[in-house]
Scaffold this motif. Structure first.
Motif, PDB file in Angstrom:
ATOM      1  N   UNK B   1      47.727  27.964  43.422  1.00 17.57           N
ATOM      2  CA  UNK B   1      46.646  27.892  44.391  1.00 17.57           C
ATOM      3  C   UNK B   1      46.593  29.540  44.494  1.00 17.57           C
ATOM      4  N   UNK B   2      47.824  30.100  44.879  1.00 17.70           N
ATOM      5  CA  UNK B   2      47.729  31.618  45.072  1.00 17.70           C
ATOM      6  C   UNK B   2      47.008  32.422  44.092  1.00 17.70           C
ATOM      7  N   UNK B   3      47.422  31.921  42.704  1.00 17.91           N
ATOM      8  CA  UNK B   3      47.119  32.661  41.672  1.00 17.91           C
ATOM      9  C   UNK B   3      45.474  32.524  41.837  1.00 17.91           C
ATOM     10  N   UNK B   4      44.757  31.458  41.886  1.00 13.32           N
ATOM     11  CA  UNK B   4      43.448  30.917  42.182  1.00 13.32           C
ATOM     12  C   UNK B   4      42.801  31.922  43.154  1.00 13.32           C
ATOM     13  N   UNK B  10      39.614  38.830  42.403  1.00  8.99           N
ATOM     14  CA  UNK B  10      39.564  39.834  41.385  1.00  8.99           C
ATOM     15  C   UNK B  10      37.846  39.714  40.820  1.00  8.99           C
ATOM     16  N   UNK B  11      37.517  38.541  40.692  1.00  5.25           N
ATOM     17  CA  UNK B  11      36.446  38.260  40.277  1.00  5.25           C
ATOM     18  C   UNK B  11      35.105  38.910  41.210  1.00  5.25           C
ATOM     19  N   UNK B  37      46.002  42.060  43.218  1.00  7.47           N
ATOM     20  CA  UNK B  37      47.333  42.207  42.439  1.00  7.47           C
ATOM     21  C   UNK B  37      48.444  41.844  43.299  1.00  7.47           C
ATOM     22  N   UNK B  38      48.380  42.248  44.771  1.00  6.00           N
ATOM     23  CA  UNK B  38      49.452  41.875  45.688  1.00  6.00           C
ATOM     24  C   UNK B  38      49.577  40.283  45.694  1.00  6.00           C
ATOM     25  N   UNK B  39      48.603  39.691  45.873  1.00 11.75           N
ATOM     26  CA  UNK B  39      48.480  38.102  45.770  1.00 11.75           C
ATOM     27  C   UNK B  39      49.265  37.564  44.581  1.00 11.75           C
ATOM     28  N   UNK B  40      49.008  38.354  43.143  1.00  6.90           N
ATOM     29  CA  UNK B  40      49.583  37.827  41.943  1.00  6.90           C
ATOM     30  C   UNK B  40      51.208  38.028  42.077  1.00  6.90           C
ATOM     31  N   UNK B  41      51.727  38.950  42.700  1.00 10.35           N
ATOM     32  CA  UNK B  41      53.051  39.284  43.063  1.00 10.35           C
ATOM     33  C   UNK B  41      54.168  38.076  43.366  1.00 10.35           C
ATOM     34  N   UNK B  42      53.083  37.458  44.422  1.00 10.94           N
ATOM     35  CA  UNK B  42      53.877  36.562  45.191  1.00 10.94           C
ATOM     36  C   UNK B  42      54.674  35.456  44.316  1.00 10.94           C
ATOM     37  N   UNK B  43      54.198  34.752  43.187  1.00 12.44           N
ATOM     38  CA  UNK B  43      55.106  33.914  42.524  1.00 12.44           C
ATOM     39  C   UNK B  43      56.319  34.489  41.957  1.00 12.44           C
ATOM     40  N   UNK B  44      56.404  35.751  41.808  1.00 17.52           N
ATOM     41  CA  UNK B  44      57.747  36.757  41.563  1.00 17.52           C
ATOM     42  C   UNK B  44      58.691  36.314  42.508  1.00 17.52           C
ATOM     43  N   UNK B  45      58.189  36.179  43.834  1.00 18.06           N
ATOM     44  CA  UNK B  45      59.367  36.012  44.718  1.00 18.06           C
ATOM     45  C   UNK B  45      60.215  34.578  44.795  1.00 18.06           C
TER      46      UNK B  45
END
Lengths: 150, 96
Positions: B1-4, B10-11, B37-45
């Motif tokens: 969901x966060x990636x979406x 981004x779009x 980009x900040x949101x895309x980093x969240x799954x790395x946590x």
């Protein structure tokens, strides 16, 4: 859907709405303001995942420093017709958003680990006050600009 | 969901960039891209909090520095070309 997923979804939708407002408004100043609010909602997603150091960094450095300078620049170079929206792009964008919504709406949120990052936990109230202060500063900027008549 | 959510942001940022008529709108679109980009980093946590936090700190400070340089470039462009419209920005003879 649990409470955390609902909160993240709400914050994400608000961030997307603010980003769309930043695209649709004709005034650079309000576009920058919408962008800053969208950033605050992105920081809110981090806060809902209990990642307070990231919230502090995003609000202080990105929104607080770069965002405010961007608002100042946008207020200096205001333009009433600073965008040209092509409706041709609307259909593919809606198509992509539909695919994303279909693919990701049911995905659960992964467990986020925040071990070793607790140094801001006891200052959570101060962070709330900081964000409130930034919102008040933005509202004051709007009021001053309206009074001056820019 | 966060990636979406990140891809949606981004779009929209790309839409702002292609519909911009002045450099300030480009700056705003870049900042929205960095928020994605900040949101895309969240799954790395979910893999390693320390590494993800280090990546986030580096991203925040490099992007902030880049955007501040861009703000300076906008002000200099206004001084040199008497305006911040897209048509006045050109690189190597090519009109952007």
């Amino acid at each position: 859907m649990d409470l955390q997923s609902l909160l993240i979804s709400s914050l994400g939708i608000l961030a997307i709405v603010c980003a769309a407002g930043s695209w649709l408004t004709r005034d650079n100043f309000y576009s920058a303001l919408y962008m800053s609010v969208a950033m605050l909602f992105v920081a809110g997603i981090y806060a809902s995942l209990n990642l307070q150091p990231a919230v502090v960094l995003i609000t202080l450095v990105f929104v607080g420093a770069v965002g405010i300078v961007t608002i100042a620049v946008a207020a200096t170079y205001r333009a009433k017709t600073s965008r040209r929206v092509s409706l041709v792009w609307t259909l593919p964008v809606l198509f992509v958003l539909g695919i994303l919504g279909y693919a990701y709406i049911g995905k659960p949120i992964v467990e986020i680990e925040s071990a070793g990052m607790e140094f801001v936990g006891e200052y959570f109230l101060a962070v709330i006050f900081l964000i409130s202060m930034m919102v008040v500063v933005m509202l004051s900027a709007i009021r001053i600009l309206r009074r001056v008549g820019l | 969901m966060i990636i979406a959510i990140a891809i949606c942001l981004l779009i929209i940022a790309y839409l702002i960039a292609i519909s911009a008529r002045d450099l300030v709108r480009l700056l705003i679109s870049l900042e929205l891209m960095f928020s994605a980009v900040f949101l895309a980093i969240i799954p790395l946590f979910s893999i390693s909090a320390q590494i993800a936090f280090a990546v986030l700190v580096i991203t925040i400070f490099t992007s902030s520095a880049e955007l501040l340089v861009l703000i300076t470039a906008i002000v200099i462009t206004d001084r040199l070309r008497k305006g911040v419209e897209i048509e006045k920005a050109s690189v190597g003879g090519d009109t952007v």
